[in-house]
Design a protein around this motif. Structure first.
Motif, PDB file in Angstrom:
ATOM      1  N   PHE A 118       0.750  -1.181   0.052  1.00  0.00           N
ATOM      2  CA  PHE A 118      -0.028   0.167   0.074  1.00  0.00           C
ATOM      3  C   PHE A 118       0.839   1.225  -0.005  1.00  0.00           C
ATOM      4  N   VAL A 119       0.335   2.374  -0.895  1.00  0.00           N
ATOM      5  CA  VAL A 119       0.936   3.492  -0.718  1.00  0.00           C
ATOM      6  C   VAL A 119       0.903   4.112   0.888  1.00  0.00           C
ATOM      7  N   SER A 120       2.201   4.504   1.526  1.00  0.00           N
ATOM      8  CA  SER A 120       2.140   5.008   2.658  1.00  0.00           C
ATOM      9  C   SER A 120       1.746   6.535   2.836  1.00  0.00           C
ATOM     10  N   TRP A 121       0.989   6.810   3.816  1.00  0.00           N
ATOM     11  CA  TRP A 121       0.679   8.411   3.911  1.00  0.00           C
ATOM     12  C   TRP A 121       1.863   9.040   4.385  1.00  0.00           C
ATOM     13  N   LYS A 122       3.028   8.497   4.856  1.00  0.00           N
ATOM     14  CA  LYS A 122       4.318   9.171   4.924  1.00  0.00           C
ATOM     15  C   LYS A 122       4.636   9.638   3.546  1.00  0.00           C
ATOM     16  N   THR A 123       4.396   8.739   2.415  1.00  0.00           N
ATOM     17  CA  THR A 123       5.090   9.172   1.172  1.00  0.00           C
ATOM     18  C   THR A 123       4.311  10.352   0.624  1.00  0.00           C
ATOM     19  N   LEU A 124       2.902  10.223   0.799  1.00  0.00           N
ATOM     20  CA  LEU A 124       1.929  11.277   0.474  1.00  0.00           C
ATOM     21  C   LEU A 124       2.185  12.710   0.901  1.00  0.00           C
ATOM     22  N   THR A 125       2.748  12.773   2.135  1.00  0.00           N
ATOM     23  CA  THR A 125       3.079  14.155   2.784  1.00  0.00           C
ATOM     24  C   THR A 125       4.285  14.734   2.266  1.00  0.00           C
ATOM     25  N   GLN A 126       5.196  14.147   1.463  1.00  0.00           N
ATOM     26  CA  GLN A 126       6.533  14.427   0.910  1.00  0.00           C
ATOM     27  C   GLN A 126       5.976  15.444  -0.302  1.00  0.00           C
ATOM     28  N   GLY A 148       2.893  32.769  -8.974  1.00  0.00           N
ATOM     29  CA  GLY A 148       2.341  34.039  -9.262  1.00  0.00           C
ATOM     30  C   GLY A 148       1.502  34.250  -7.959  1.00  0.00           C
ATOM     31  N   ASP A 149       0.187  34.212  -7.924  1.00  0.00           N
ATOM     32  CA  ASP A 149      -0.770  34.791  -6.697  1.00  0.00           C
ATOM     33  C   ASP A 149      -1.403  33.474  -5.947  1.00  0.00           C
ATOM     34  N   THR A 150      -0.683  32.305  -6.359  1.00  0.00           N
ATOM     35  CA  THR A 150      -1.250  31.133  -5.762  1.00  0.00           C
ATOM     36  C   THR A 150      -0.437  30.280  -5.201  1.00  0.00           C
ATOM     37  N   MET A 151      -0.821  29.252  -4.482  1.00  0.00           N
ATOM     38  CA  MET A 151       0.197  28.154  -3.931  1.00  0.00           C
ATOM     39  C   MET A 151       0.016  27.113  -4.744  1.00  0.00           C
ATOM     40  N   VAL A 152       0.968  26.321  -5.376  1.00  0.00           N
ATOM     41  CA  VAL A 152       0.729  25.081  -5.852  1.00  0.00           C
ATOM     42  C   VAL A 152       1.767  23.887  -5.199  1.00  0.00           C
ATOM     43  N   PRO A 153       1.304  22.626  -5.329  1.00  0.00           N
ATOM     44  CA  PRO A 153       2.075  21.563  -4.975  1.00  0.00           C
ATOM     45  C   PRO A 153       3.331  21.357  -5.650  1.00  0.00           C
ATOM     46  N   LYS A 154       4.465  21.034  -4.999  1.00  0.00           N
ATOM     47  CA  LYS A 154       5.803  20.373  -5.596  1.00  0.00           C
ATOM     48  C   LYS A 154       5.716  19.128  -4.935  1.00  0.00           C
ATOM     49  N   PHE A 155       5.687  18.236  -5.784  1.00  0.00           N
ATOM     50  CA  PHE A 155       5.697  16.503  -5.410  1.00  0.00           C
ATOM     51  C   PHE A 155       6.937  16.171  -5.150  1.00  0.00           C
ATOM     52  N   ASP A 156       7.356  15.283  -4.175  1.00  0.00           N
ATOM     53  CA  ASP A 156       8.512  14.696  -4.214  1.00  0.00           C
ATOM     54  C   ASP A 156       8.573  13.703  -5.283  1.00  0.00           C
ATOM     55  N   PRO A 157       9.778  13.501  -5.826  1.00  0.00           N
ATOM     56  CA  PRO A 157      10.067  12.219  -7.030  1.00  0.00           C
ATOM     57  C   PRO A 157       9.443  11.121  -6.582  1.00  0.00           C
ATOM     58  N   ALA A 158       9.106  10.718  -5.629  1.00  0.00           N
ATOM     59  CA  ALA A 158       8.693   9.342  -5.071  1.00  0.00           C
ATOM     60  C   ALA A 158       7.001   9.323  -5.375  1.00  0.00           C
ATOM     61  N   GLN A 211       6.267   9.603  -9.564  1.00  0.00           N
ATOM     62  CA  GLN A 211       6.206   8.170 -10.214  1.00  0.00           C
ATOM     63  C   GLN A 211       4.759   7.464  -9.988  1.00  0.00           C
ATOM     64  N   LEU A 212       4.081   7.987  -8.859  1.00  0.00           N
ATOM     65  CA  LEU A 212       2.686   7.393  -8.748  1.00  0.00           C
ATOM     66  C   LEU A 212       1.599   8.025  -9.690  1.00  0.00           C
ATOM     67  N   ASP A 213       1.914   8.984 -10.355  1.00  0.00           N
ATOM     68  CA  ASP A 213       0.953   9.791 -10.899  1.00  0.00           C
ATOM     69  C   ASP A 213       0.267   8.755 -11.937  1.00  0.00           C
ATOM     70  N   LYS A 214      -1.043   8.649 -12.131  1.00  0.00           N
ATOM     71  CA  LYS A 214      -1.832   7.857 -13.176  1.00  0.00           C
ATOM     72  C   LYS A 214      -1.664   6.310 -13.002  1.00  0.00           C
ATOM     73  N   LYS A 215      -1.140   5.982 -11.829  1.00  0.00           N
ATOM     74  CA  LYS A 215      -0.746   4.478 -11.820  1.00  0.00           C
ATOM     75  C   LYS A 215      -1.921   3.835 -10.664  1.00  0.00           C
ATOM     76  N   VAL A 216      -2.081   2.724 -11.152  1.00  0.00           N
ATOM     77  CA  VAL A 216      -3.116   2.093  -9.953  1.00  0.00           C
ATOM     78  C   VAL A 216      -2.253   1.867  -8.731  1.00  0.00           C
ATOM     79  N   VAL A 217      -3.061   2.036  -7.540  1.00  0.00           N
ATOM     80  CA  VAL A 217      -2.218   2.011  -6.278  1.00  0.00           C
ATOM     81  C   VAL A 217      -3.255   1.364  -5.389  1.00  0.00           C
ATOM     82  N   ARG A 218      -2.888   1.099  -4.289  1.00  0.00           N
ATOM     83  CA  ARG A 218      -3.448   0.549  -2.998  1.00  0.00           C
ATOM     84  C   ARG A 218      -3.331   1.464  -1.921  1.00  0.00           C
ATOM     85  N   LEU A 219      -4.633   1.825  -1.285  1.00  0.00           N
ATOM     86  CA  LEU A 219      -4.397   2.847  -0.255  1.00  0.00           C
ATOM     87  C   LEU A 219      -5.268   2.594   0.911  1.00  0.00           C
ATOM     88  N   GLN A 220      -4.998   2.812   2.179  1.00  0.00           N
ATOM     89  CA  GLN A 220      -5.953   2.680   3.303  1.00  0.00           C
ATOM     90  C   GLN A 220      -6.107   3.920   4.071  1.00  0.00           C
TER      91      GLN A 220
END
Length: 168
Positions: free
Chosen positions: A53-61, A68-78, A81-90
């Motif tokens: 399962f994907v860890s919540w610790k990973t998702l907090t990275q 500009g005038d807004t805040m956007v997320p900058k995701f960790d490389p870990a 690499q999960l973007d658009k992949k089938v994952v398991r979460l709890q």
């Protein structure tokens, strides 16, 4: 529906953090930490990691950066690499509707402690769109689905799990 639920939660949170007339405060001890009057702070610890399962610790990275005038997320490389992949979460279900079964809900890293508040920041909640209705329970649920990284979501969310199915 999601926009209304999240907007309501954010509005109530903003109201609860404003200074109040001391005579209008409820009797009892003052809240501590990030709690507010009328909100029970969660003392739950994050879920233990589960193999496969994907860890919540990973998702907090993820870091919010100004663009500009807004805040956007900058995701960790870990995470990238999960973007658009089938994952398991709890996690814990935060329903967005009033029915016993939900196809659109929020998955959270910790159990909700207030019916009107999100139990964490955008790195600790995931919008879920299930392919089949999932019965609401207070316990942990396990899901499989396609994880999408949201880089400019109007509600400020970072993650969506699409075509989700309950597993166990």
């Amino acid at each position: 529906m999601l926009r209304l639920a999240l907007t309501s939660s954010l509005a109530l949170l903003a109201l609860s953090t404003q200074a109040a007339d001391p005579s209008s405060l409820p009797a009892g001890p003052a809240p501590v930490g990030n709690a507010a009057y009328g909100v029970t702070p969660t003392t739950a610890k994050p879920l233990a990691d589960k193999a496969g399962f994907v860890s919540w610790k990973t998702l907090t990275q993820v870091e919010a950066i100004k663009q500009g005038d807004t805040m956007v997320p900058k995701f960790d490389p870990a995470i990238v690499q999960l973007d658009k992949k089938v994952v398991r979460l709890q996690g814990f279900m935060l329903p967005l509707g009033m029915s016993e079964k939900q196809t659109h809900f929020i998955l959270t890293a910790t159990p909700p402690s207030c019916a009107f508040c999100l139990p964490g920041g955008p790195d600790q909640v995931i919008e879920v769109k299930a392919s089949k209705p999932v019965k609401f329970v207070y316990d942990t649920i396990s899901l499989s689905g396609k994880l999408e990284l949201l880089k400019s979501d109007p509600m400020g969310l970072y993650y969506r799990l699409s075509n989700a199915t309950q597993i166990d």
